[in-house]
Design an enzyme around this catalytic site. Structure first.
Site, PDB file in Angstrom:
ATOM      1  N   PRO A 148       0.823  -1.210   0.000  1.00 30.81           N
ATOM      2  CG  PRO A 148      -0.770  -1.579   1.639  1.00 30.81           C
ATOM      3  CD  PRO A 148       0.564  -2.042   1.176  1.00 30.81           C
ATOM      4  CD  GLU A 149       4.301   2.292  -3.551  1.00 29.29           C
ATOM      5  OE1 GLU A 149       4.545   3.356  -4.132  1.00 29.29           O
ATOM      6  OE2 GLU A 149       4.786   1.214  -3.902  1.00 29.29           O
ATOM      7  CG  HIS A 157      -1.488 -14.085   8.536  1.00 25.97           C
ATOM      8  ND1 HIS A 157      -0.452 -14.596   9.296  1.00 25.97           N
ATOM      9  CD2 HIS A 157      -1.562 -14.886   7.445  1.00 25.97           C
ATOM     10  CE1 HIS A 157       0.079 -15.638   8.680  1.00 25.97           C
ATOM     11  NE2 HIS A 157      -0.579 -15.836   7.554  1.00 25.97           N
ATOM     12  NE  ARG A 192       7.081  -9.802   4.625  1.00 31.85           N
ATOM     13  CZ  ARG A 192       7.390  -9.333   3.423  1.00 31.85           C
ATOM     14  NH1 ARG A 192       6.529  -9.388   2.442  1.00 31.85           N
ATOM     15  NH2 ARG A 192       8.529  -8.784   3.195  1.00 31.85           N
TER      16      ARG A 192
END
Length: 274
Positions: free
Chosen positions: A2-3, A93, A112
């Site tokens: 995500p940018e 997650h 992550r």
DNA sequence: CCGTTCCTGGAT
DNA sequence: ATCCAGGAACGG
């Protein structure tokens, strides 16, 4: 990853589902991503608050809650924020669950575990260095050609790739858009920021705005994990010219080169980018 | 300023 | 079995 365009799309898709909703419960399944306050304190602070608005600053999402409290979330590489029915099975997650009073939930999922979550007073961002030191928003009027020229001069010998990734110079650009912007501008990623001709600075400014805006229009880039607030993928990946295409041919016929600049994988066209 | 660290899953 | 991806925080 995500940018700016992806975070902007998450913001827009979460807004209709969150605004005016009250938090009735919070489940912390993995507290490691909560930086402020202590994870035990986190849930208690949030119970009973109402989502009043969502802003995006660079790659940060800032949720305004009733009682002058802000929930600040950075998705980093694999973070997802999705609103869904509370009956849907939890993903392996999922680390945070914000239960709403309409039977739905806002879930933060992050393979992550690199995401960053903060709870601070309204406008109190001094303790969130990355947010506090952000440069101008490239799609807003505050980002001007003159301002970019001054930033480029100030960074002098920094390579263009590193310059674009520096959140304190321009907010919201990550590895995908840095490469796409430099290709659109026809500039080599290893050029020095302070050494551009005026017409090259013009091209860089235009490329920053156009690449980011086009991706916002297409709801972001989904390489692997990215989805918006409703769980939907973006479509800008179909428009990528260089990112992830090392070894393939540019439209000009040259082979795209893959190198490391500023510690990041960088793909560019040796013929189109000088 | 630069390199390292965090973390997991997919690729090799 | 090992390597690699990558944003920002942190250490040197």
């Amino acid at each position: 990853m995500p940018e700016l365009p992806e975070v902007e799309t998450v913001k827009r898709t979460l807004e209709p589902d969150l605004i005016e909703q009250k938090i009735t419960g919070v489940r912390v399944l993995y507290g490691g991503i909560i930086k402020i306050p202590a994870p035990e304190q986190f849930a208690q602070e949030l119970i009973g608050r109402i989502f009043q608005g969502i802003r995006r600053r660079g790659k940060y999402l800032v949720f305004s809650l009733s009682g002058n409290l802000n929930l600040v979330i950075h998705l980093r590489m694999t973070g997802q924020l999705v609103v869904c029915e509370n009956t849907k099975p939890l993903d392996k997650h999922t680390h945070l669950v914000f239960q709403l009073d309409n039977g739905r939930e806002l879930r933060f999922t992050d393979i992550r575990k690199f995401g960053l979550v903060y709870l601070v007073g309204e406008g109190c961002y001094e303790d969130i260095g990355g947010l506090y030191n952000l440069g101008p928003e490239p799609l807003e009027e505050e980002f001007t050609l003159q301002g970019l020229r001054e930033s480029l001069q100030k960074k002098g010998k920094t390579r263009l790739k590193a310059f674009l990734l520096d959140q304190s110079q321009v907010a919201g650009i990550g590895n995908i858009y840095a490469d796409e912007i430099l290709f659109a501008a026809g500039l080599h990623p290893e050029r020095r920021a302070g050494c551009l001709q005026p017409h090259e600075e013009d091209r860089l400014y235009a490329a920053i705005r156009s690449r980011l805006q086009e991706s916002v229009n297409l709801r972001g880039t989904t390489i692997r994990d990215y989805v918006d607030g409703r769980g939907e993928k973006g479509r800008f990946q179909e428009k990528l010219k260089v990112y992830g295409r090392g070894g393939q041919r540019c439209h000009c016929g040259s082979l795209l080169e893959k190198i490391i600049v500023a510690g990041r994988t960088t793909v560019f066209c040796p013929k189109c980018q000088v």
